[in-house]
Design an enzyme around this catalytic site. Structure first.
Site, short mmCIF file in Angstrom:
data_model
loop_
_atom_site.label_atom_id
_atom_site.label_comp_id
_atom_site.label_asym_id
_atom_site.label_seq_id
_atom_site.Cartn_x
_atom_site.Cartn_y
_atom_site.Cartn_z
N SER A 9 0.84 -1.21 0.00
CA SER A 9 0.00 0.00 0.00
C SER A 9 0.86 1.25 0.00
CB SER A 9 -0.84 0.08 1.27
OG SER A 9 -1.53 -1.10 1.50
N HIS A 65 -2.49 -3.45 -6.67
CA HIS A 65 -2.98 -2.97 -5.37
C HIS A 65 -4.48 -3.23 -5.27
CE1 HIS A 65 -3.72 0.41 -2.30
NE2 HIS A 65 -3.21 -0.63 -1.69
N GLU A 114 -5.55 -1.18 -8.49
CA GLU A 114 -4.61 -0.24 -9.08
C GLU A 114 -3.46 -1.05 -9.68
OE1 GLU A 114 -5.27 3.72 -6.29
OE2 GLU A 114 -3.70 2.31 -5.70
N ASN A 131 -5.24 6.12 -2.19
CA ASN A 131 -4.79 6.46 -0.84
C ASN A 131 -4.26 7.88 -0.75
OD1 ASN A 131 -5.55 4.16 0.42
ND2 ASN A 131 -3.54 3.18 0.34
P1 NAD Z 1 -1.99 -9.43 7.39
O1 NAD Z 1 -1.19 -9.12 8.61
O2 NAD Z 1 -3.45 -9.70 7.55
O3 NAD Z 1 -1.34 -10.68 6.65
C1 NAD Z 1 0.03 -10.86 6.46
C2 NAD Z 1 0.31 -12.34 6.33
O4 NAD Z 1 1.66 -12.50 5.98
C3 NAD Z 1 0.07 -13.13 7.60
O5 NAD Z 1 -0.70 -14.28 7.32
C4 NAD Z 1 1.48 -13.53 8.04
O6 NAD Z 1 1.52 -14.78 8.69
C5 NAD Z 1 2.18 -13.59 6.71
N1 NAD Z 1 3.63 -13.48 6.83
C6 NAD Z 1 4.40 -13.17 7.90
N2 NAD Z 1 5.70 -13.25 7.57
C7 NAD Z 1 5.76 -13.62 6.27
C8 NAD Z 1 6.82 -13.88 5.38
N3 NAD Z 1 8.07 -13.79 5.76
N4 NAD Z 1 6.51 -14.27 4.13
C9 NAD Z 1 5.23 -14.37 3.71
N5 NAD Z 1 4.18 -14.14 4.53
C10 NAD Z 1 4.44 -13.76 5.78
O7 NAD Z 1 -1.75 -8.20 6.39
P2 NAD Z 1 -2.69 -7.70 5.21
O8 NAD Z 1 -3.63 -6.69 5.75
O9 NAD Z 1 -3.21 -8.86 4.46
O10 NAD Z 1 -1.64 -6.89 4.32
C11 NAD Z 1 -0.76 -7.54 3.45
C12 NAD Z 1 -0.23 -6.55 2.44
O11 NAD Z 1 -1.31 -5.96 1.72
C13 NAD Z 1 0.53 -5.39 3.05
O12 NAD Z 1 1.56 -5.04 2.18
C14 NAD Z 1 -0.50 -4.28 3.11
O13 NAD Z 1 0.07 -3.01 3.10
C15 NAD Z 1 -1.26 -4.55 1.83
N6 NAD Z 1 -2.66 -4.06 1.80
C16 NAD Z 1 -3.46 -4.19 2.88
C17 NAD Z 1 -4.77 -3.73 2.79
C18 NAD Z 1 -5.70 -3.87 3.95
O14 NAD Z 1 -6.74 -3.19 3.97
N7 NAD Z 1 -5.44 -4.75 4.91
C19 NAD Z 1 -5.24 -3.18 1.60
C20 NAD Z 1 -4.39 -3.11 0.51
C21 NAD Z 1 -3.09 -3.54 0.61
#
Ligand code: NAD
Length: 525
Positions: free
Chosen positions: A116, A137, A149, A187
Site C-alpha cells: 500500500s 494494489h 490499481e 490512498n
Molecule cells: P496481514 O497481517 O493480515 O497478513 C500478512 C500475512 O503475511 C500473515 O498471514 C502472516 O503470517 C504472513 N507473513 C508473515 N511473515 C511472512 C513472510 N516472511 N513471508 C510471507 N508471509 C508472511 O496483512 P494484510 O492486511 O493482508 O496486508 C498484506 C499486504 O497488503 C501489506 O503489504 C498491506 O500493506 C497490503 N494491503 C493491505 C490492505 C488492507 O486493507 N489490509 C489493503 C491493501 C493492501
C-alpha cells in the site's frame, strides 16, 4: 491450461486475492511461513464462498474451488507460478527479500506486490529482471472490491501493464493504470477526507456533525466513523507514510489528535473505542424535519453558479425586492459582496471565507453564513455560521428557511469553507495535483475514487458539477484567510480557469495527460 498463480502471505489480503484467482479458474499456491495462518485462511475462504453460494452469487461446488488452492510453506513451490502476488506484512526489506528470492528461482515469471505504501521501483530494485515487477494494489476485502490499481514502476515493461489490465478484467475487476507515486492514486487523493476533517475537529467542529454532513453529501460514511472502521493505527500509518514519502509536504501532515488516540490504544472498532465507543458506535444522522407549509421568509437568491441555480430551481424564493425578507448570496468571492439591497439581512455562502469576514463587508447589517454543496440530496444538511459578533436575525431567517424545506440545519463554529465544501475542495485540489503529475487520467481517477472509496462522485466530476471557477476562487479565499500552504490552489486548476476550460476532458484533449504518461514511460525505457 490456465496460468498458475502464487500468493505470498495468507492474511486479510492474501486470502482474498487467492480466492479471486481460484474463482477465475487458476490453480493457486498460497504461501505463508505459519501453518496456523494457512489453516485459518482456508477456513475463511470456505466460509466466504459458502455465503456467496447461499446468496446465489457463486454457483459452482465450493470444494472444487478449494481443491484448486494448495497451501505451502515452501517458497520453491511458488517459483513455478506464472504470476506471483506478494501480500506479506508491510515491510520493505521483507518484500524485497521475498520477490528477490523468487526472481533467482525463476527468471521469467511476473512478480506483483500488493504493497500500500512502498515504491514499486524500490521493491523491484532487489529483483532480477525488474521489468517484470509491478504493483497490483487490491482493496479490502479483495474478493468483493472491484478496484485494482495496476502500478508500473520506473522499469516495469509497458506491455506487462497492458497485459495485467486485461488479466484483472478477466478476474472481474475494474483495474486502473497508475504510476508509481506515494499512496498511488486512491490512498493519496483520499488523504484530505481524513486530514481536513481532523483539522475541522481540532478547530472546534464536533466530529459527529462532520460525519453527518459528509453522509448528507452522499458519502457512505463520515471520516471519523470510517477511521474507526479502518483502524486509527492503519489510517495514521497511511497518513504518515504519504507525508514522509513527499518529504514533509505540509498538506499531508498527520494531525496530533490522530497520534494521541493511537498512542492511547483507541484504535477504532477493533478495540471497542476509537473516535466513538463501541457499542453504541456513532450517533445516527438526524431525521430531516418535516417540510412545513408555514409562512416562509422568502430570499432573493444571488449568484450565477450551479449552487445558486439549484437553489432557485428547487427552493422557494422571490425576484421582487419588496417581497424579499433576506438575501441568499451564493457568490464565492468576498470582494464581490459589496453593499446591496440596503438593510436586508444577508445569508452568505462561506466557501471562500468565514461569516465574520462577510460581516466585515456589511457593517451594521445582520449577517450569517451558510454552506450546501450541489447536487443537493434530500438528506443534505445545511451548515450555518454566525459571525463572531454574535447570532442575529439573518441566522434565524436562514434556519427557518432551510428547515421549512425539509433540511436539517446545524449551527457550527465560524470558519471559512464550511465542513462539506472544505473537505471536498481539498479532495478536488488533491485530485488535480495527482492528475497534473500524471498519476492517472481523469476518467480513471474518478472511477477509482468511486470504486475504491464509495464516493458518490469522483472529485473531478464533482468539480465540473460545481464549476471549476468557484472551486478555484474558494481555494484562493481559504488560502488567504487561513494562511496555510495546504489550501493553495493547484496551478493546473488556475491555468484551466484562466484558459476557460470547463471539463477535465477538455484538458486531456488539449494536451498534458498523454504527454505526462508518455514521459514517465519514456523515462523508464
Ligand atoms: P496481514 O497481517 O493480515 O497478513 C500478512 C500475512 O503475511 C500473515 O498471514 C502472516 O503470517 C504472513 N507473513 C508473515 N511473515 C511472512 C513472510 N516472511 N513471508 C510471507 N508471509 C508472511 O496483512 P494484510 O492486511 O493482508 O496486508 C498484506 C499486504 O497488503 C501489506 O503489504 C498491506 O500493506 C497490503 N494491503 C493491505 C490492505 C488492507 O486493507 N489490509 C489493503 C491493501 C493492501
Amino acid at each position: 491450461m490456465k496460468e498458475t498463480v502464487a500468493v505470498l502471505g495468507a492474511g486479510t489480503m492474501g486470502r482474498g486475492i487467492a480466492q479471486v484467482a481460484a474463482m477465475a479458474g487458476h490453480t493457486v499456491w498460497l504461501y505463508d511461513p505459519y501453518p496456523a495462518a494457512l489453516e485459518k485462511s482456508l477456513g475463511e475462504i470456505r466460509a466466504d464462498l459458502q455465503k456467496m453460494v447461499e446468496k446465489g452469487r457463486w454457483q459452482n461446488p465450493v470444494e472444487e474451488l478449494l481443491g484448486r488452492i494448495q497451501t505451502t510453506q515452501a517458497l520453491e513451490d511458488c517459483a513455478r507460478a506464472d504470476l506471483v502476488i506478494e501480500a506479506a506484512p508491510e515491510k520493505l526489506e521483507l518484500k524485497q527479500e521475498l520477490l528477490g528470492k523468487l526472481s533467482e528461482l525463476n527468471p521469467q515469471n511476473i512478480l506483483a506486490t500488493n504493497t500500500s505504501t512502498f515504491s514499486i521501483t524500490a521493491i523491484a530494485a532487489k529483483v532480477k529482471h525488474p521489468e517484470r515487477v509491478l504493483g497490483l494494489h487490491f482493496f479490502n476485502p479483495a474478493q468483493r472490491m472491484r478496484l485494482v490499481e495496476v502500478v508500473g514502476g520506473l522499469e516495469t515493461a509497458p506491455a506487462l501493464l497492458e497485459r495485467m489490465l486485461h488479466w484483472m478484467q478477466a478476474w472481474g475487476k475494474e483495474p486502473v493504470k497508475v504510476v508509481d507515486a506515494p499512496g498511488f492514486l486512491v490512498n493519496r487523493v483520499a488523504r484530505p477526507f481524513y486530514g481536513e476533517a481532523l483539522r475541522l475537529y481540532g478547530e472546534g467542529t464536533p466530529k459527529e456533525h462532520i460525519d453527518w454532513i459528509m453522509r448528507g453529501l452522499g458519502f457512505p460514511m463520515g471520516p471519523f466513523e470510517l477511521m474507526d472502521l479502518i483502524g486509527l493505527d492503519v489510517n495514521y500509518a497511511a497518513s504518515s507514510s504519504v507525508y514522509q514519502s513527499f518529504y514533509g509536504e505540509p498538506r499531508y501532515r498527520p494531525h496530533p489528535l490522530q497520534y494521541q488516540r493511537v498512542a492511547a490504544g483507541m484504535l477504532g472498532r477493533k478495540t471497542g473505542q476509537g473516535w466513538y465507543r463501541y457499542p453504541p458506535g456513532p450517533p445516527p444522522l438526524p431525521d430531516p424535519p418535516p417540510t412545513q407549509a408555514q409562512e416562509l421568509p422568502l430570499p432573493i437568491i444571488i449568484g450565477p453558479n450551479p449552487l445558486a441555480k439549484e437553489l432557485r430551481a428547487r427552493f422557494r424564493h422571490t425576484e421582487n425586492v419588496a417581497e424579499a425578507r433576506f438575501v441568499l448570496d451564493c457568490r464565492v468571492m468576498l470582494e464581490r459582496k459589496h453593499d446591496f439591497f440596503e438593510n436586508l439581512p444577508v445569508v452568505s455562502l462561506v466557501w471562500g471565507h468565514s461569516a465574520s469576514s462577510v460581516q466585515g463587508e456589511f457593517r451594521g447589517r445582520a449577517v450569517a453564513g451558510f454552506s450546501l454543496v450541489p447536487p443537493i440530496g434530500e438528506k443534505a444538511i445545511v451548515e450555518l455560521f454566525a459571525p463572531l459578533s454574535g447570532v442575529n436575525e439573518a441566522l434565524k431567517l436562514a434556519q427557518s428557511y432551510f428547515t421549512a424545506h425539509g433540511h436539517t440545519t446545524l449551527l457550527l463554529p465560524d470558519q471559512p469553507g464550511g465542513v462539506g465544501f472544505r473537505i471536498l475542495a481539498l479532495l478536488i485540489n488533491e485530485a488535480v495535483s495527482a492528475l497534473a503529475e500524471g498519476v492517472a487520467g481523469p476518467d480513471d481517477l474518478n472511477r477509482a475514487m468511486r470504486l475504491g472509496t464509495g464516493y458518490p462522485l469522483g472529485p473531478l466530476e464533482w468539480a465540473e458539477r460545481i464549476w471549476l471557477k468557484p472551486v478555484l476562487r474558494a481555494l484562493e479565499g481559504l488560502h488567504a484567510e487561513l494562511g496555510e500552504d495546504r489550501y493553495r490552489p493547484h496551478p493546473l486548476l488556475r491555468r484551466m480557469v484562466a484558459a476557460g476550460l470547463e471539463t477535465f476532458g477538455d484538458l486531456s484533449r488539449a494536451f498534458t495527460l498523454g504527454d505526462l504518461q508518455t514521459r514517465t514511460v519514456k523515462e523508464a525505457t
